[in-house]
Design a protein around this motif. Sequence first.
Motif, PDB file in Angstrom:
ATOM      1  N   PHE A  62      10.098   2.939  -1.391  1.00 31.65           N
ATOM      2  CA  PHE A  62       8.836   3.639  -1.188  1.00 31.65           C
ATOM      3  C   PHE A  62       8.495   3.584   0.301  1.00 31.65           C
ATOM      4  N   PRO A  63       8.628   4.698   1.026  1.00 34.33           N
ATOM      5  CA  PRO A  63       8.310   4.686   2.455  1.00 34.33           C
ATOM      6  C   PRO A  63       6.800   4.663   2.681  1.00 34.33           C
ATOM      7  N   PRO A  64       6.343   4.299   3.878  1.00 30.71           N
ATOM      8  CA  PRO A  64       4.903   4.354   4.177  1.00 30.71           C
ATOM      9  C   PRO A  64       4.381   5.791   4.061  1.00 30.71           C
ATOM     10  N   TYR A  65       3.116   5.940   3.707  1.00 33.93           N
ATOM     11  CA  TYR A  65       2.505   7.267   3.666  1.00 33.93           C
ATOM     12  C   TYR A  65       2.348   7.804   5.088  1.00 33.93           C
ATOM     13  N   SER A  66       2.536   9.094   5.243  1.00 30.85           N
ATOM     14  CA  SER A  66       2.303   9.730   6.535  1.00 30.85           C
ATOM     15  C   SER A  66       0.805   9.929   6.727  1.00 30.85           C
ATOM     16  N   MET A  67       0.415  10.261   7.936  1.00 28.17           N
ATOM     17  CA  MET A  67      -1.009  10.484   8.216  1.00 28.17           C
ATOM     18  C   MET A  67      -1.554  11.620   7.355  1.00 28.17           C
ATOM     19  N   LYS A  68      -0.775  12.694   7.211  1.00 28.97           N
ATOM     20  CA  LYS A  68      -1.238  13.833   6.416  1.00 28.97           C
ATOM     21  C   LYS A  68      -1.405  13.440   4.959  1.00 28.97           C
ATOM     22  N   GLU A  69      -0.476  12.655   4.420  1.00 33.76           N
ATOM     23  CA  GLU A  69      -0.578  12.208   3.031  1.00 33.76           C
ATOM     24  C   GLU A  69      -1.786  11.308   2.832  1.00 33.76           C
ATOM     25  N   GLY A 105       0.778  -1.231   0.000  1.00 32.33           N
ATOM     26  CA  GLY A 105       0.000   0.000   0.000  1.00 32.33           C
ATOM     27  C   GLY A 105       0.806   1.275   0.000  1.00 32.33           C
ATOM     28  N   THR A 106       2.078   1.214  -0.434  1.00 35.11           N
ATOM     29  CA  THR A 106       2.905   2.424  -0.474  1.00 35.11           C
ATOM     30  C   THR A 106       3.033   3.002  -1.882  1.00 35.11           C
ATOM     31  N   GLY A 107       2.313   2.450  -2.841  1.00 30.41           N
ATOM     32  CA  GLY A 107       2.268   3.023  -4.182  1.00 30.41           C
ATOM     33  C   GLY A 107       3.275   2.471  -5.166  1.00 30.41           C
ATOM     34  N   LYS A 108       3.940   1.377  -4.842  1.00 28.58           N
ATOM     35  CA  LYS A 108       4.988   0.836  -5.721  1.00 28.58           C
ATOM     36  C   LYS A 108       4.445   0.475  -7.094  1.00 28.58           C
ATOM     37  N   THR A 109       3.410  -0.341  -7.120  1.00 28.52           N
ATOM     38  CA  THR A 109       2.835  -0.789  -8.388  1.00 28.52           C
ATOM     39  C   THR A 109       2.170   0.361  -9.125  1.00 28.52           C
ATOM     40  N   LEU A 110       1.388   1.155  -8.414  1.00 22.22           N
ATOM     41  CA  LEU A 110       0.663   2.274  -9.027  1.00 22.22           C
ATOM     42  C   LEU A 110       1.622   3.231  -9.729  1.00 22.22           C
ATOM     43  N   ILE A 111       2.671   3.654  -9.029  1.00 22.17           N
ATOM     44  CA  ILE A 111       3.599   4.633  -9.595  1.00 22.17           C
ATOM     45  C   ILE A 111       4.426   4.013 -10.730  1.00 22.17           C
ATOM     46  N   SER A 112       4.849   2.764 -10.565  1.00 22.73           N
ATOM     47  CA  SER A 112       5.641   2.102 -11.615  1.00 22.73           C
ATOM     48  C   SER A 112       4.857   2.000 -12.916  1.00 22.73           C
ATOM     49  N   ARG A 113       3.607   1.599 -12.817  1.00 20.92           N
ATOM     50  CA  ARG A 113       2.785   1.454 -14.020  1.00 20.92           C
ATOM     51  C   ARG A 113       2.397   2.819 -14.593  1.00 20.92           C
ATOM     52  N   HIS A 114       2.212   3.793 -13.710  1.00 22.00           N
ATOM     53  CA  HIS A 114       1.887   5.151 -14.159  1.00 22.00           C
ATOM     54  C   HIS A 114       3.034   5.724 -14.985  1.00 22.00           C
ATOM     55  N   VAL A 115       4.257   5.635 -14.465  1.00 19.97           N
ATOM     56  CA  VAL A 115       5.418   6.167 -15.178  1.00 19.97           C
ATOM     57  C   VAL A 115       5.658   5.384 -16.471  1.00 19.97           C
ATOM     58  N   ALA A 116       5.525   4.064 -16.412  1.00 17.92           N
ATOM     59  CA  ALA A 116       5.703   3.244 -17.618  1.00 17.92           C
ATOM     60  C   ALA A 116       4.704   3.645 -18.698  1.00 17.92           C
ATOM     61  N   GLY A 117       3.467   3.910 -18.288  1.00 21.30           N
ATOM     62  CA  GLY A 117       2.444   4.345 -19.239  1.00 21.30           C
ATOM     63  C   GLY A 117       2.793   5.683 -19.885  1.00 21.30           C
ATOM     64  N   LYS A 118       3.359   6.576 -19.077  1.00 26.73           N
ATOM     65  CA  LYS A 118       3.760   7.881 -19.603  1.00 26.73           C
ATOM     66  C   LYS A 118       4.917   7.742 -20.608  1.00 26.73           C
ATOM     67  N   ILE A 119       5.839   6.809 -20.347  1.00 27.94           N
ATOM     68  CA  ILE A 119       6.956   6.567 -21.269  1.00 27.94           C
ATOM     69  C   ILE A 119       6.422   6.064 -22.613  1.00 27.94           C
ATOM     70  N   ILE A 120       5.494   5.123 -22.550  1.00 28.12           N
ATOM     71  CA  ILE A 120       4.899   4.578 -23.784  1.00 28.12           C
ATOM     72  C   ILE A 120       4.158   5.673 -24.545  1.00 28.12           C
TER      73      ILE A 120
END
Length: 444
Positions: A237-244, A93-108
């Motif tokens: 990818f560190p854990p999200y803070s409470m504010k985040e 739940g720290t965004g590893k998959t989401l961000i990796s696929r997001h950036v990969a999509g932008k590259i494509i």
Amino acid sequence: MSFKKGGEEEKKDSKETDIDFTDMLMKDLLQKKSAIFKEKNDMAPSGRDVLSASYKPGSPNHRDQQIKQLIDYFMPCFRNEAPANLLIYGKTGTGKTLISRHVAGKIIEKGKSGDFTTPYIIYVNVKMCNTKYRILAKMCEDVGIDVPKTGISTDQILDSLKTLLKKQRKNLVAIIDEIDLLVRSREKDDLLYMLTRLSEEEPSIKVSIIGISNDLRFKTFLGMRVLSSLNAQEILFPPYSMKELELILAERAELAFNTNACDHSILTTIAALAAKEDGDARRAIAMLLKAAEVAELEHAEFIDAEHVLKARDNLEFDTTNNFLQTLPDQYKIVIIGISNTQAYNKCAANTGSLLRIFHELVRYSEEFSSTIGDRRLLQILKELRDQGIIDLHLISNGRHGRYNVASMLVDRNIIEQVFSKDPIYKKLLNYVPKTRCLDTFFNQ
């Protein structure tokens, strides 16, 4: 005549009341709008969809540093070169998959401009494709190669992939999610070795690996030859803070809920609960969805604190319940042994006594015949500890040596609810261990 008329009226009344109960409920739901969730329209998904695990935000926030690191990683692609190998670490739940696929999509997407030759970027989740054959087959399918489900060897699949890459003169970037599951399986690290060696064997072929793992110890499972060939960069990818978490929930809530259906204080509460549990954004969003569903089932006009508490309890039980049900028999017997020791003997069990209790339960069941040794027991205990099912402490007893002490973190009620569904385990839950154990619990 009056008799006939009365009969007709009675028949008419009977038809009006003879309505299927299920149809009546469905009709009511179709006519009633949700007080909590926004409805789906041509411009936006439904509110419930926005909170689902499959929803992908257009522009993920609160991971700018990691996005920059990934863009820097893909920089060689802009010069038609292959990037290095990469390992991405972080808890669930720290965004590893989401961000990796997001950036990969932008590259494509950027590659469509023609400024550079876009590499093949493919995504494989080892939970879905859990063998070397399936992973290679998925890679081939994603680059346009038809692969039969059975009937050919992995070498043949790999040859087809190599032939295509040489013909197309394109690099390949393979994003392998849950990569630690692959190297812990019977496949070991053979596939990683094969992929990392492709470029050395065929200089015209460039294959890069992005491995995503929840386990910071991932590299300890690799052999020296793979570590040497992999030579990977790393992103954490560190854990999200409470504010985040609060901001993430606020963004989703605005898209998901009707006006005044969810006060910001509810989001703050959920963010605080999730931040306390390792900053898991996925869990925070799931808790918000569950709270909204509880509110809707109770025909409430808005989500309140009581709905959040019910959602938290339901999620905790559902997660633990599903995990316990899917465990192998040996793991279940170990859990029952620890739980029974605490429930009946009011004491904690070290590994020596727990091993004897395990064998007691196997004999008592009259169903199991497998036995385990010290090493296997310790492996099971460590895995259960890593999943938050038990607590495991190493106790030093001076010249008498050191030993591990196990105690349950899951309530006895949950253990009984899950395991009593099976008559064999229900029988074991009533067994009082005969083996002596420690006099006190070690909870510090």
